[in-house]
Design a protein around this motif. Structure first.
Motif, PDB file in Angstrom:
ATOM      1  N   LYS A   1       0.842  -1.195   0.000  1.00 17.20           N
ATOM      2  CA  LYS A   1       0.000   0.000   0.000  1.00 17.20           C
ATOM      3  C   LYS A   1       0.878   1.246   0.000  1.00 17.20           C
ATOM      4  CE  LYS A   1      -3.915  -2.107   2.385  1.00 17.20           C
ATOM      5  NZ  LYS A   1      -3.453  -3.468   2.323  1.00 17.20           N
ATOM      6  N   ILE A   2       0.551   2.151  -0.895  1.00 15.78           N
ATOM      7  CA  ILE A   2       1.174   3.463  -0.928  1.00 15.78           C
ATOM      8  C   ILE A   2       0.123   4.429  -0.402  1.00 15.78           C
ATOM      9  CG2 ILE A   2       2.318   5.204  -2.346  1.00 15.78           C
ATOM     10  CD1 ILE A   2       3.618   2.295  -2.369  1.00 15.78           C
ATOM     11  N   LEU A   3       0.346   4.968   0.779  1.00 10.09           N
ATOM     12  CA  LEU A   3      -0.582   5.934   1.366  1.00 10.09           C
ATOM     13  C   LEU A   3       0.091   7.297   1.313  1.00 10.09           C
ATOM     14  CD1 LEU A   3      -0.629   3.204   3.480  1.00 10.09           C
ATOM     15  CD2 LEU A   3      -2.696   4.422   4.023  1.00 10.09           C
ATOM     16  N   PHE A   4      -0.554   8.229   0.632  1.00  7.20           N
ATOM     17  CA  PHE A   4       0.003   9.573   0.637  1.00  7.20           C
ATOM     18  C   PHE A   4      -1.077  10.550   1.063  1.00  7.20           C
ATOM     19  CE2 PHE A   4      -1.744   9.626  -3.606  1.00  7.20           C
ATOM     20  CZ  PHE A   4      -2.000  10.970  -3.898  1.00  7.20           C
ATOM     21  N   PHE A   5      -0.690  11.461   1.930  1.00  8.58           N
ATOM     22  CA  PHE A   5      -1.597  12.419   2.548  1.00  8.58           C
ATOM     23  C   PHE A   5      -1.290  13.807   2.025  1.00  8.58           C
ATOM     24  CE2 PHE A   5      -1.351   8.797   5.255  1.00  8.58           C
ATOM     25  CZ  PHE A   5      -2.553   8.704   5.935  1.00  8.58           C
TER      26      PHE A   5
END
Length: 179
Positions: free
Chosen positions: A38-42
């Motif tokens: 998972k690539i989570l970017f905020f």
């Protein structure tokens, strides 16, 4: 702030997966895409200036991440309705190939420790999480500076080799061996 080696906190968030009103919302949680990286970017806020450049850049690389058994989740503290309106009105976000998650209660971003102390919005944080739910990469930028999605892809490639990767290493390059 959580960091490399920490377990990703449990989350269950509403998301916008399309600009079409017939199939626009979905619920996404820890179990969604459980067997994938998972690539989570905020990002700080919808309808701003730096954020859409980053979001569009991740969208352009979506197929590259997909080839590597990875999914992208974009997240901010705006509601799913604000995300939907932004997707519908911004030409670079209209056909975005990944979901935009809403952390409107700020529970997930608080658990990760990435809320800006004065503004109460997410910092430009990026996490790579392996299929076991372990954080393997963290990067956080100031609110005013966008990140480089190509670097996130490069780091994912390096992590997936399970080898020692030197500075500026690119997929296909030789890795280091311990003699």
């Amino acid at each position: 702030m959580l960091t490399v080696g920490d377990k990703l906190p449990i989350f269950d968030l509403k998301s916008v997966v399309s600009a079409n009103q017939s199939d626009d919302f979905a619920q996404i949680n820890n179990e969604t895409d459980a067997d994938k990286w998972k690539i989570l970017f905020f990002w700080p806020k919808d309808f701003t200036f730096v954020c859409p450049t980053e979001i569009a850049a991740f969208g352009q690389l979506n197929s590259d991440f997909k080839e590597r058994n990875a999914v992208i989740y974009g997240i901010s503290t705006d509601s799913e309705y604000v995300h939907l309106a932004w997707r519908q009105h911004h030409p670079d976000l209209n056909i975005l190939p990944f979901p935009m998650l809403s952390d409107i209660k700020r529970e997930f971003s608080s658990a990760l420790g990435i809320l800006h102390q004065q503004e109460g919005v997410c910092l430009r944080a990026t996490f790579i999480v392996d299929p076991q739910g372990i954080i393997r990469f963290v990067s956080v930028n100031d609110l005013s500076v966008g990140r480089n999605p190509h670097e996130v892809l490069r780091v994912l490639d390096g992590l997936q080799t399970e080898e020692l990767c030197p500075c500026n290493w690119q997929k296909g390059d030789a890795v280091l061996s311990v003699a």
